[in-house]
Design a protein around this motif. Structure first.
Motif, mmCIF file in Angstrom:
data_model
loop_
_atom_site.group_PDB
_atom_site.id
_atom_site.type_symbol
_atom_site.label_atom_id
_atom_site.label_comp_id
_atom_site.label_asym_id
_atom_site.label_seq_id
_atom_site.Cartn_x
_atom_site.Cartn_y
_atom_site.Cartn_z
ATOM 1 N N GLY B 66 0.828 -1.204 0.000
ATOM 2 C CA GLY B 66 0.000 0.000 0.000
ATOM 3 C C GLY B 66 0.861 1.252 0.000
ATOM 4 O O GLY B 66 0.604 2.213 -0.744
ATOM 5 N N ALA B 67 1.909 1.244 0.857
ATOM 6 C CA ALA B 67 2.790 2.415 0.961
ATOM 7 C C ALA B 67 3.513 2.661 -0.365
ATOM 8 O O ALA B 67 3.638 3.811 -0.816
ATOM 9 C CB ALA B 67 3.792 2.203 2.082
ATOM 10 N N TYR B 68 3.968 1.593 -1.013
ATOM 11 C CA TYR B 68 4.664 1.738 -2.300
ATOM 12 C C TYR B 68 3.720 2.332 -3.359
ATOM 13 O O TYR B 68 4.111 3.220 -4.134
ATOM 14 C CB TYR B 68 5.182 0.384 -2.788
ATOM 15 N N SER B 69 2.461 1.838 -3.394
ATOM 16 C CA SER B 69 1.540 2.339 -4.423
ATOM 17 C C SER B 69 1.258 3.829 -4.193
ATOM 18 O O SER B 69 1.209 4.610 -5.157
ATOM 19 C CB SER B 69 0.259 1.515 -4.435
ATOM 20 N N VAL B 88 5.719 1.768 -7.954
ATOM 21 C CA VAL B 88 4.538 0.981 -8.360
ATOM 22 C C VAL B 88 4.958 -0.459 -8.653
ATOM 23 O O VAL B 88 4.258 -1.408 -8.281
ATOM 24 C CB VAL B 88 3.849 1.628 -9.589
ATOM 25 N N ILE B 89 6.128 -0.630 -9.276
ATOM 26 C CA ILE B 89 6.595 -1.990 -9.575
ATOM 27 C C ILE B 89 6.872 -2.766 -8.284
ATOM 28 O O ILE B 89 6.532 -3.956 -8.181
ATOM 29 C CB ILE B 89 7.823 -1.948 -10.510
ATOM 30 N N GLU B 90 7.418 -2.072 -7.270
ATOM 31 C CA GLU B 90 7.638 -2.737 -5.963
ATOM 32 C C GLU B 90 6.305 -3.204 -5.386
ATOM 33 O O GLU B 90 6.195 -4.315 -4.863
ATOM 34 C CB GLU B 90 8.313 -1.768 -4.978
ATOM 35 N N ALA B 91 5.295 -2.292 -5.487
ATOM 36 C CA ALA B 91 3.956 -2.649 -4.974
ATOM 37 C C ALA B 91 3.419 -3.861 -5.717
ATOM 38 O O ALA B 91 2.890 -4.798 -5.117
ATOM 39 C CB ALA B 91 3.008 -1.463 -5.146
ATOM 40 N N GLY B 109 -2.070 -1.913 -15.433
ATOM 41 C CA GLY B 109 -2.902 -1.115 -16.339
ATOM 42 C C GLY B 109 -2.716 0.381 -16.086
ATOM 43 O O GLY B 109 -2.495 1.171 -17.023
ATOM 44 N N GLU B 110 -2.794 0.756 -14.807
ATOM 45 C CA GLU B 110 -2.672 2.171 -14.438
ATOM 46 C C GLU B 110 -1.283 2.698 -14.794
ATOM 47 O O GLU B 110 -1.132 3.832 -15.258
ATOM 48 C CB GLU B 110 -2.914 2.330 -12.928
ATOM 49 N N LEU B 111 -0.266 1.839 -14.527
ATOM 50 C CA LEU B 111 1.126 2.237 -14.804
ATOM 51 C C LEU B 111 1.309 2.541 -16.301
ATOM 52 O O LEU B 111 1.875 3.571 -16.692
ATOM 53 C CB LEU B 111 2.067 1.102 -14.374
ATOM 54 N N LYS B 122 6.782 1.515 -23.498
ATOM 55 C CA LYS B 122 6.673 0.941 -22.135
ATOM 56 C C LYS B 122 5.232 0.924 -21.680
ATOM 57 O O LYS B 122 4.779 -0.013 -21.012
ATOM 58 C CB LYS B 122 7.525 1.749 -21.146
ATOM 59 N N ALA B 123 4.525 2.013 -22.050
ATOM 60 C CA ALA B 123 3.104 2.112 -21.675
ATOM 61 C C ALA B 123 2.355 0.911 -22.250
ATOM 62 O O ALA B 123 1.580 0.250 -21.548
ATOM 63 C CB ALA B 123 2.515 3.415 -22.199
ATOM 64 N N LEU B 124 2.646 0.625 -23.525
ATOM 65 C CA LEU B 124 1.997 -0.488 -24.199
ATOM 66 C C LEU B 124 2.365 -1.825 -23.523
ATOM 67 O O LEU B 124 1.507 -2.689 -23.294
ATOM 68 C CB LEU B 124 2.465 -0.505 -25.669
ATOM 69 N N TYR B 125 3.671 -1.942 -23.118
ATOM 70 C CA TYR B 125 4.169 -3.178 -22.487
ATOM 71 C C TYR B 125 3.442 -3.453 -21.154
ATOM 72 O O TYR B 125 2.921 -4.553 -20.929
ATOM 73 C CB TYR B 125 5.683 -3.035 -22.265
ATOM 74 N N TYR B 126 3.389 -2.423 -20.289
ATOM 75 C CA TYR B 126 2.750 -2.619 -18.984
ATOM 76 C C TYR B 126 1.253 -2.861 -19.135
ATOM 77 O O TYR B 126 0.669 -3.694 -18.432
ATOM 78 C CB TYR B 126 3.001 -1.415 -18.070
ATOM 79 N N MET B 127 0.668 -2.121 -20.066
ATOM 80 C CA MET B 127 -0.772 -2.273 -20.285
ATOM 81 C C MET B 127 -1.082 -3.701 -20.732
ATOM 82 O O MET B 127 -2.046 -4.312 -20.263
ATOM 83 C CB MET B 127 -1.204 -1.257 -21.357
ATOM 84 N N GLN B 128 -0.242 -4.236 -21.617
ATOM 85 C CA GLN B 128 -0.466 -5.605 -22.107
ATOM 86 C C GLN B 128 -0.309 -6.619 -20.970
ATOM 87 O O GLN B 128 -1.049 -7.597 -20.887
ATOM 88 C CB GLN B 128 0.511 -5.919 -23.247
#
Lengths: 79, 591
Positions: B66-69, B88-91, B109-111, B122-128
């Protein structure tokens, strides 16, 4: 975290002390039983020798004067 | 032992309670609404960094995630996108470890959506990644937003068919879940893509659908946006006149709701339309309106900036104060923690020392008890051993004495017998003398044996003495059949008495001598032995009905003298009464 470490150290110390006390008491008990047994055995041997002597002295007949028969030395007794 | 375990259990419960309380604090801080938190972003970051450390200290993984996010969000507001992404990746890693895959999909998705203008690949990568996880686990709640956002990425990338596909997918889920707020957004998105594809009828159809839905929910801003978008569709078709009513429908709503950007846009569009229609006055009018709103927005923005700067200045001051207070609080907190640790440590130490003391005390008590018992047994052993050895030593000496002196006395008797046989012409007087010596020596041997026996035997019971006397009388009966014997013991006699062996022996010998005298010299027909007890003394009387003797004129022989000597030895008295009707020998022995 520090409190947890403290608690663990204290708990282990208590456990260690309890184990040590238990072992020590058990060892003391064993030694005591051994000593008592040896002493009681010695006493029983002495009582046996005294009784043996008494029983033979009882056999003295006042009319026969059979002293030779009643005075039985016990060579096992070291004087 | 039971009490010690109970105490330890209480300590454990106390610590567990403390832990649960700390978790609640971590969760509460993680629930802070970052967007609405009116303090500098640095402070927000500091709060979540501390919360992250607290969660780590108590090993609370969900709290850490939660703290990481929240840190990711705070960093993104600061423009620190790299730190934001890392947080966010740690979370995500922690949620993944905890098996909360819905959260993993959502955060991916949010990332991805958050970095669409910074790093499209990268946006496309995380979203996928998010999409794949949500699809694999059929997380419809997450999928409806992921599809929608993914469609937007596709639209940005000019992949209009693909964008339509994902908007449609998102819409289907929203329809299934009856997401009444989300559905008009999807329709608007679809309408926008159709517009870009110049499929104006389809575009108009979806904008109208969206509008109808928003009219049902009275979503004023959405309604105004849809009116403007419908106007734009007509503008794209160059149907200028048809576009005007929609702009006029949108304008009052945007004015009423003070939706300045839309108002500005509407004025701009109307100015453009009238320009295309060569209506210069109207075009100028709406352009002036547009400029006014634009200035107003600018003015508002300036005012907002001043206000923001003011707030920033004030908040900086307050922040310093807060920082000072926080430092003081942290110091106090540290102090309290130190004190707690000290108290806790002292209590633990006291507990250990107390326990150790108690156990050592108990052990010492046990040792003392054991030593006392062993000591008692050693004393008893020493006593019985000494007694045993003394008796044995006495017995061996007695035996030597008997063997040596007895043998010498026997030699004397044998020598006298040899003398008597060797010298046939000895006078009668000398013969009698030799007989006396022989008889005396024999008596000495017997007395020596008695003495030796008595020396070794400590005592003799009354019952034993009684049995020996009865045995003797029985023996005498057999030897002299014409004499009647009787042996009586009165009832008041204490039969449990124990005589010393010397006393028992002397009493027996006195009775023996008296009975022998009665048989030998008194020619008695009846001999009686009576034992009674008076005034703490035993009365032992031997009477006979024989011829008696004259005590005044008769010289006492060895036998009578011996009896008197024996009576004296045991502290008793001996009375002898004799007449022609018989003799009585009375022995009084103290108990």
């Amino acid at each position: 975290m520090l409190q947890l470490i403290f608690t663990i150290v204290i708990l282990f110390s208590i456990l260690g002390i309890l184990i040590w006390a238990y072992t020590e008491n058990r060892e003391l008990g064993k030694t005591h039983t051994r000593n008592i047994s040896a002493l009681e055995n010695e006493i029983a041997i002495n009582y046996g020798q005294v009784n043996f002597r008494k029983q033979h002295l009882e056999k003295y007949q006042f009319m026969q004067y059979n002293l030779q028969e009643v005075l039985v030395p016990q060579p096992k007794i070291k004087l | 032992m039971y009490r010690i375990l109970l105490f330890l259990f209480s300590v454990y419960l106390g610590l567990s309670g403390l832990n649960a309380q700390n978790k609640q604090t971590v969760d509460s801080i993680n629930k802070i609404y970052v967007q609405g938190f009116n303090i500098p972003q640095d402070s927000i970051v500091a709060i979540f960094l501390k919360n992250l450390q607290d969660a780590k200290d108590i090993g609370y993984e969900l709290g850490r995630a939660g703290a990481y996010s929240q840190l990711g969000l705070a960093y993104s507001y600061q423009g620190k996108y790299e730190e934001s992404t890392k947080s966010v990746i740690e979370a995500i890693k922690i949620y993944d470890k905890l098996g909360q895959l819905d959260k993993v999909a959502d955060f991916y998705g949010e990332l991805g959506y958050g970095m669409k203008y910074r790093d499209f690949d990268k946006a496309l990568y995380y979203m996928q990644k998010g999409k794949t996880i949500a699809e694999e686990n059929n997380f419809e709640n997450e999928l409806k937003d992921i599809y929608n956002n993914y469609g937007i990425l596709k639209e940005i990338n000019k992949e209009l068919d693909s964008a339509l596909f994902y908007f449609e997918k998102g819409l289907q889920i929203k329809l299934k879940l009856n997401d009444t707020i989300g559905i008009p957004y999807s329709w608007s998105n679809l309408a926008g893509v159709y517009g870009l594809q110049e499929n104006f009828s389809k575009s108009r159809e979806y904008f109208n659908k969206s509008l109808q839905q928003r009219l049902v929910w009275a979503d004023s801003l959405g309604i105004a946006e849809n009116y403007t978008q419908l106007g734009e569709v007509f503008m794209a078709e160059k149907k200028w006149k048809d576009a005007i009513p929609f702009m006029h429908k949108s304008l009052p709503i945007s004015l009423k709701k003070q939706y300045q950007n839309l108002t500005q846009y509407n004025y701009k569009m109307l100015s453009e339309i009238y320009k295309q229609l060569n209506n210069a006055d109207s075009a100028l009018y709406y352009f002036e309106q547009y400029s006014t709103v634009k200035d107003s927005i600018h003015s508002i923005k300036v005012q907002e900036s001043i206000a923001a700067l003011n707030i920033e200045f004030e908040t900086e001051k307050k922040q310093n104060e807060i920082l000072q207070q926080r430092t003081q609080l942290a110091e106090k907190d540290l102090e309290v923690r130190r004190k707690n640790t000290f108290i806790f440590g002292s209590l633990g130490l006291a507990l250990i020392l107390g326990l150790l003391g108690y156990l050592l005390y108990n052990q010492q008590k046990l040792k003392n008890r054991q030593l006392q018992k062993e000591s008692e047994l050693r004393t008893a052993l020493a006593k019985i051993e000494t007694q045993n050895k003394l008796q044995e030593q006495r017995l061996r000496i007695s035996r030597d004495l008997h063997d040596n002196i007895g043998a010498q006395l026997t030699f004397i008797i044998s020598s006298i017998d040899n003398l008597k046989f060797g010298f046939t012409d000895i006078s009668e007087k000398l013969g009698n003398k030799l007989n006396n010596i022989s008889s005396f020596t024999q008596q000495t041997i017997y007395e020596l044996r008695d003495t030796i026996w008595a020396m070794n035997k400590e005592n003799i019971t009354f019952e034993d003495l009684q049995a020996r006397i009865a045995n003797f009388i029985e023996h005498a009966k057999n030897a002299s059949e014409k004499t009647d014997f009787s042996f009586n013991i009165e009832q008041n006699v204490d039969e449990s008495h124990i005589f010393s062996s010397v006393a028992g022996m002397n009493i027996y010998r006195i009775i023996q001598e008296a009975v022998n005298n009665a048989l030998k010299y008194a020619s008695a027909d009846e001999i009686e032995v009576n034992i009674s007890e008076k005034e703490g003394k035993y009365y032992i009387e031997i009477t006979d009905d024989g011829i008696g003797f004259d005590q005044d004129n008769t010289e006492l022989g060895n036998g009578l003298n011996n009896m008197k000597k024996r009576a004296r030895e045991i502290g008793g008295t001996l009375q002898i009464k004799s007449s022609k009707k018989g003799t009585s020998v009375l022995l009084k022995v103290p108990k």
